[in-house]
Design a protein around this motif. Structure first.
Motif, PDB file in Angstrom:
ATOM      1  N   GLY A  23       0.801  -1.222   0.000  1.00 56.52           N
ATOM      2  CA  GLY A  23       0.000   0.000   0.000  1.00 56.52           C
ATOM      3  C   GLY A  23       0.833   1.271   0.000  1.00 56.52           C
ATOM      4  N   ASP A  24       1.925   1.304   0.778  1.00 60.01           N
ATOM      5  CA  ASP A  24       2.711   2.541   0.877  1.00 60.01           C
ATOM      6  C   ASP A  24       3.348   2.888  -0.473  1.00 60.01           C
ATOM      7  OD1 ASP A  24       2.663   2.700   3.981  1.00 60.01           O
ATOM      8  OD2 ASP A  24       3.355   0.677   3.542  1.00 60.01           O
ATOM      9  N   ILE A  25       4.019   1.888  -1.042  1.00 61.32           N
ATOM     10  CA  ILE A  25       4.646   2.162  -2.335  1.00 61.32           C
ATOM     11  C   ILE A  25       3.579   2.305  -3.435  1.00 61.32           C
ATOM     12  CG2 ILE A  25       5.136  -0.287  -2.822  1.00 61.32           C
ATOM     13  CD1 ILE A  25       7.202   2.795  -3.913  1.00 61.32           C
ATOM     14  N   GLY A  26       2.471   1.617  -3.250  1.00 63.41           N
ATOM     15  CA  GLY A  26       1.384   1.723  -4.232  1.00 63.41           C
ATOM     16  C   GLY A  26       0.902   3.157  -4.362  1.00 63.41           C
ATOM     17  N   VAL A  27       0.658   3.791  -3.231  1.00 60.07           N
ATOM     18  CA  VAL A  27       0.194   5.184  -3.223  1.00 60.07           C
ATOM     19  C   VAL A  27       1.302   6.111  -3.741  1.00 60.07           C
ATOM     20  CG1 VAL A  27      -0.407   7.105  -1.673  1.00 60.07           C
ATOM     21  CG2 VAL A  27      -1.522   4.873  -1.395  1.00 60.07           C
ATOM     22  N   CYS A  28       2.527   5.908  -3.231  1.00 59.46           N
ATOM     23  CA  CYS A  28       3.615   6.837  -3.595  1.00 59.46           C
ATOM     24  C   CYS A  28       3.965   6.764  -5.079  1.00 59.46           C
ATOM     25  CB  CYS A  28       4.851   6.549  -2.745  1.00 59.46           C
ATOM     26  SG  CYS A  28       4.600   7.034  -1.026  1.00 59.46           S
ATOM     27  N   TRP A  29       3.928   5.574  -5.627  1.00 62.39           N
ATOM     28  CA  TRP A  29       4.290   5.430  -7.037  1.00 62.39           C
ATOM     29  C   TRP A  29       3.237   6.092  -7.936  1.00 62.39           C
ATOM     30  CZ3 TRP A  29       7.717   5.722 -10.377  1.00 62.39           C
ATOM     31  CH2 TRP A  29       7.709   5.081 -11.611  1.00 62.39           C
ATOM     32  N   VAL A 254       0.939  -8.133 -11.234  1.00 63.35           N
ATOM     33  CA  VAL A 254       0.879  -7.291 -12.438  1.00 63.35           C
ATOM     34  C   VAL A 254       1.277  -5.863 -12.076  1.00 63.35           C
ATOM     35  CG1 VAL A 254      -0.917  -8.663 -13.570  1.00 63.35           C
ATOM     36  CG2 VAL A 254      -1.590  -6.800 -12.038  1.00 63.35           C
ATOM     37  N   ASN A 255       1.673  -5.087 -13.083  1.00 59.01           N
ATOM     38  CA  ASN A 255       1.952  -3.665 -12.850  1.00 59.01           C
ATOM     39  C   ASN A 255       0.648  -2.945 -12.501  1.00 59.01           C
ATOM     40  OD1 ASN A 255       4.620  -4.028 -13.414  1.00 59.01           O
ATOM     41  ND2 ASN A 255       4.606  -2.956 -15.373  1.00 59.01           N
ATOM     42  N   GLN A 256       0.814  -1.779 -11.865  1.00 63.31           N
ATOM     43  CA  GLN A 256      -0.384  -1.053 -11.414  1.00 63.31           C
ATOM     44  C   GLN A 256      -1.356  -0.745 -12.550  1.00 63.31           C
ATOM     45  OE1 GLN A 256       1.137   2.324  -9.200  1.00 63.31           O
ATOM     46  NE2 GLN A 256       0.351   1.447  -7.299  1.00 63.31           N
ATOM     47  N   ALA A 257      -0.835  -0.438 -13.723  1.00 63.85           N
ATOM     48  CA  ALA A 257      -1.734  -0.087 -14.833  1.00 63.85           C
ATOM     49  C   ALA A 257      -2.629  -1.279 -15.172  1.00 63.85           C
ATOM     50  CB  ALA A 257      -0.921   0.338 -16.049  1.00 63.85           C
ATOM     51  N   GLU A 258      -2.048  -2.457 -15.137  1.00 64.91           N
ATOM     52  CA  GLU A 258      -2.825  -3.653 -15.452  1.00 64.91           C
ATOM     53  C   GLU A 258      -3.769  -4.018 -14.297  1.00 64.91           C
ATOM     54  OE1 GLU A 258      -2.015  -7.963 -17.486  1.00 64.91           O
ATOM     55  OE2 GLU A 258      -0.314  -6.681 -17.034  1.00 64.91           O
ATOM     56  N   PHE A 259      -3.321  -3.721 -13.102  1.00 65.78           N
ATOM     57  CA  PHE A 259      -4.178  -3.936 -11.928  1.00 65.78           C
ATOM     58  C   PHE A 259      -5.483  -3.151 -12.115  1.00 65.78           C
ATOM     59  CE2 PHE A 259      -5.607  -2.903  -7.617  1.00 65.78           C
ATOM     60  CZ  PHE A 259      -5.496  -4.122  -6.963  1.00 65.78           C
ATOM     61  N   ASP A 260      -5.357  -1.909 -12.546  1.00 62.98           N
ATOM     62  CA  ASP A 260      -6.545  -1.080 -12.773  1.00 62.98           C
ATOM     63  C   ASP A 260      -7.445  -1.703 -13.837  1.00 62.98           C
ATOM     64  OD1 ASP A 260      -5.468   0.697 -11.015  1.00 62.98           O
ATOM     65  OD2 ASP A 260      -4.857   2.169 -12.516  1.00 62.98           O
ATOM     66  N   ALA A 261      -6.824  -2.145 -14.932  1.00 58.70           N
ATOM     67  CA  ALA A 261      -7.599  -2.691 -16.046  1.00 58.70           C
ATOM     68  C   ALA A 261      -8.361  -3.956 -15.624  1.00 58.70           C
ATOM     69  CB  ALA A 261      -6.682  -2.974 -17.226  1.00 58.70           C
ATOM     70  N   GLY A 273      -7.226  -2.589   1.917  1.00 60.68           N
ATOM     71  CA  GLY A 273      -6.260  -1.499   2.121  1.00 60.68           C
ATOM     72  C   GLY A 273      -6.797  -0.191   1.565  1.00 60.68           C
ATOM     73  N   GLU A 274      -5.864   0.648   1.083  1.00 53.73           N
ATOM     74  CA  GLU A 274      -6.299   1.978   0.659  1.00 53.73           C
ATOM     75  C   GLU A 274      -6.228   2.196  -0.834  1.00 53.73           C
ATOM     76  OE1 GLU A 274      -4.217   4.874   2.902  1.00 53.73           O
ATOM     77  OE2 GLU A 274      -4.591   3.787   4.743  1.00 53.73           O
ATOM     78  N   ASP A 275      -5.089   1.793  -1.411  1.00 50.62           N
ATOM     79  CA  ASP A 275      -4.952   2.123  -2.824  1.00 50.62           C
ATOM     80  C   ASP A 275      -5.943   1.337  -3.667  1.00 50.62           C
ATOM     81  OD1 ASP A 275      -3.548   3.650  -4.869  1.00 50.62           O
ATOM     82  OD2 ASP A 275      -3.068   1.666  -5.639  1.00 50.62           O
ATOM     83  N   SER A 276      -6.124   0.045  -3.352  1.00 51.71           N
ATOM     84  CA  SER A 276      -7.071  -0.711  -4.195  1.00 51.71           C
ATOM     85  C   SER A 276      -8.512  -0.315  -3.905  1.00 51.71           C
ATOM     86  CB  SER A 276      -6.844  -2.217  -4.105  1.00 51.71           C
ATOM     87  OG  SER A 276      -6.780  -2.660  -2.796  1.00 51.71           O
ATOM     88  N   LEU A 277      -8.780   0.220  -2.723  1.00 53.57           N
ATOM     89  CA  LEU A 277     -10.117   0.791  -2.474  1.00 53.57           C
ATOM     90  C   LEU A 277     -10.392   1.898  -3.492  1.00 53.57           C
ATOM     91  CD1 LEU A 277     -12.683   1.770  -0.851  1.00 53.57           C
ATOM     92  CD2 LEU A 277     -11.127   3.053   0.600  1.00 53.57           C
ATOM     93  N   VAL A 278      -9.431   2.805  -3.605  1.00 50.89           N
ATOM     94  CA  VAL A 278      -9.627   3.950  -4.508  1.00 50.89           C
ATOM     95  C   VAL A 278      -9.732   3.485  -5.962  1.00 50.89           C
ATOM     96  CG1 VAL A 278      -8.597   6.112  -5.314  1.00 50.89           C
ATOM     97  CG2 VAL A 278      -8.503   5.509  -2.892  1.00 50.89           C
ATOM     98  N   ARG A 279      -8.899   2.524  -6.323  1.00 47.96           N
ATOM     99  CA  ARG A 279      -8.939   2.048  -7.711  1.00 47.96           C
ATOM    100  C   ARG A 279     -10.244   1.335  -8.019  1.00 47.96           C
ATOM    101  NH1 ARG A 279      -5.450   5.651  -9.181  1.00 47.96           N
ATOM    102  NH2 ARG A 279      -5.390   4.773 -11.277  1.00 47.96           N
ATOM    103  N   TRP A 289     -15.087  -3.898   0.090  1.00 46.95           N
ATOM    104  CA  TRP A 289     -13.801  -3.412   0.618  1.00 46.95           C
ATOM    105  C   TRP A 289     -13.538  -3.950   2.013  1.00 46.95           C
ATOM    106  CZ3 TRP A 289     -12.982   1.165   4.127  1.00 46.95           C
ATOM    107  CH2 TRP A 289     -11.613   1.371   4.359  1.00 46.95           C
ATOM    108  N   GLN A 290     -12.285  -4.363   2.215  1.00 49.21           N
ATOM    109  CA  GLN A 290     -11.838  -4.781   3.555  1.00 49.21           C
ATOM    110  C   GLN A 290     -10.713  -3.849   4.009  1.00 49.21           C
ATOM    111  OE1 GLN A 290      -9.821  -8.585   3.713  1.00 49.21           O
ATOM    112  NE2 GLN A 290     -10.255  -8.832   5.895  1.00 49.21           N
ATOM    113  N   PRO A 291     -10.957  -3.034   5.046  1.00 52.42           N
ATOM    114  CA  PRO A 291      -9.860  -2.181   5.534  1.00 52.42           C
ATOM    115  C   PRO A 291      -8.795  -3.016   6.231  1.00 52.42           C
ATOM    116  CG  PRO A 291     -11.828  -1.897   6.900  1.00 52.42           C
ATOM    117  CD  PRO A 291     -12.198  -2.846   5.794  1.00 52.42           C
ATOM    118  N   TYR A 292      -7.586  -2.467   6.305  1.00 54.12           N
ATOM    119  CA  TYR A 292      -6.460  -3.117   7.002  1.00 54.12           C
ATOM    120  C   TYR A 292      -6.825  -3.261   8.483  1.00 54.12           C
ATOM    121  CZ  TYR A 292      -1.570  -3.877   8.325  1.00 54.12           C
ATOM    122  OH  TYR A 292      -0.395  -4.399   8.801  1.00 54.12           O
ATOM    123  N   VAL A 293      -6.639  -4.454   9.017  1.00 53.68           N
ATOM    124  CA  VAL A 293      -7.072  -4.721  10.388  1.00 53.68           C
ATOM    125  C   VAL A 293      -6.265  -3.893  11.389  1.00 53.68           C
ATOM    126  CG1 VAL A 293      -7.388  -6.519  12.136  1.00 53.68           C
ATOM    127  CG2 VAL A 293      -7.743  -7.046   9.724  1.00 53.68           C
TER     128      VAL A 293
END
Ligand code: TRH
Length: 379
Positions: A23-29, A254-261, A273-279, A289-293
């Protein structure tokens, strides 16, 4: 919302520590690429302590490189032995209170720098009161708390300018979808069934305590066939077998772009988590959605606060609560109700309307640049 642009191009240092998961690198990238693509930004340096994790969401990242340039972002390996720190850029973004190196922060001052702590995403009401507050630091600089969020009183959500248009195009582009499925190793007969609408795709990305066995319980008995795509490291308890109408297939990272697709073409996105919630929100498809415990069930407050931002049908809300409470029987009952045609239709409508409503808000990268301008102008 101030939408002022930065008059002089600004250079940015963005710091990221990989604590756990992606999640941390997911958001930052995502943030780094979006900022680097803006005309108001001269240089974007992304400091990351764990390049191996980074490579899991962007395969081109070389984990043995001190410095590398990718998608317009200068990636710096931030490791404990590193000594050659440059002078900080005028805009410093510290993700999730990760404490940038002292060699750089001691050079920060209120006249020459804007320093931000980018916090975690939450829909809880207290966030609005804390967003943008300054915190004076020992060296004289202010560090500002900056919160992403679901309302205009926050920094908004990460969203590339052309994201929804790309989503809409991909949802119509069967050739691109087919190529993606082939790349994931999906068998030709299933690709054919998906393209013909004889099978639906779902995606599962959850934490280990999610009651995943509720899925085969319900999906195996549906009239329509389902292909459930599951990343290799996730939901080990779910058998990779055909069960009734359900087929479970493991997929590689997969790369993030493909994750979105992937999310754009799923009839149901189960995310965490957070980034995949937003996506998943931007996918505009039904989602769970399941938040981080967190300790003392704090994640359930987070979940409820998020549910309160939308208008989901009651069974869908019940499904969320059961899913995050490891309640398999409750999740199965709720999911059955959610997939009944009338509820499903409402769920689909709400998912689309919710993504459109949130897309009217300023996105996180734009809000950060506006905030920088406001602070820089005042001095
Ligand atoms: O990995 P996560 O569980 O991250 C979490 C949360 O961010 C949480 O808030 C944090 O405190 C905790 O970690 C430590 O889930 P998240 O946030 O969805 O991040 C996953 C990222 O990985 C997201 O950017 C999508 C990306 N991803 C890929 O790009 N490819 C993949 O194949 C997979 C499975 C994920």
């Amino acid at each position: 919302m101030n939408t002022a642009t930065v008059s002089q191009p600004v250079s940015i240092d963005l710091f990221c520590r990989v604590i756990d998961n992606l999640g941390d690198i997911g958001v930052c990238w995502r943030l780094a690429r979006q900022l680097a693509a803006r005309p108001e930004v001269a240089q974007l340096r992304l400091w990351v302590d764990d390049l191996h994790s980074f490579a899991r969401i962007q395969a081109e990242v070389q984990s043995d490189q001190h410095t590398q340039l990718l998608h317009g972002v200068t990636i710096e390996h931030w490791h404990p032995e590193r000594l050659d720190y440059p002078a900080p850029h005028s805009f410093v973004i510290e993700a999730f209170a990760c404490e940038p190196p002292e060699a750089m922060t001691r050079q920060l001052n209120a006249d020459g720098h804007v320093w931000i702590n980018l916090d975690y995403l939450s829909a809880e009401p207290w966030v609005q009161g804390c967003h943008g507050l300054p915190s004076p630091q020992a060296g004289g600089a202010n560090k500002y708390f900056f919160f992403p969020g679901f309302v205009p009183q926050t920094g908004g959500l990460l969203r590339e300018t052309d994201l929804l248009a790309r989503r809409d195009a991909f949802q119509q582009d069967d050739a691109a979808y087919q190529a993606m499925l082939q790349g994931l190793g999906v068998a030709q007969e299933h690709i054919h069934a998906l393209l013909q609408g004889e099978m639906q795709q779902m995606f599962l990305f959850c934490y280990p305590d999610a009651p995943v066995l509720a899925l085969p319980q319900v999906l195996a008995t549906l009239e329509q066939k389902t292909l459930l795509l599951v990343p290799e490291s996730v939901a080990q308890r779910i058998p990779e077998l055909a069960q009734g109408q359900l087929l479970v297939q493991r997929i590689p990272a997969v790369n993030q772009a493909e994750f979105d697709a992937l999310l754009w073409r799923s009839a149901l996105n189960i995310v965490r988590g957070e980034d995949s919630l937003v996506r998943a929100i931007w996918a505009g498809q039904p989602m769970l959605w399941q938040p981080y415990v967190q300790e003392e069930q704090a994640h359930l407050d987070k979940l409820q606060a998020w549910l309160d931002t939308g208008n989901l049908p009651e069974p869908v809300q019940a499904l969320h609560l059961a899913w995050s409470s490891a309640d398999q029987a409750g999740a199965a009952t709720a999911l059955n109700l959610c997939l009944e045609p009338q509820v499903l239709h409402l769920w689909q409508q709400e998912a689309r309307a919710y993504s459109e409503k949130l897309a009217e808000q300023a996105d996180l990268a734009s809000s950060l640049l506006s905030f920088y301008t406001q602070v820089a102008r005042k001095r």
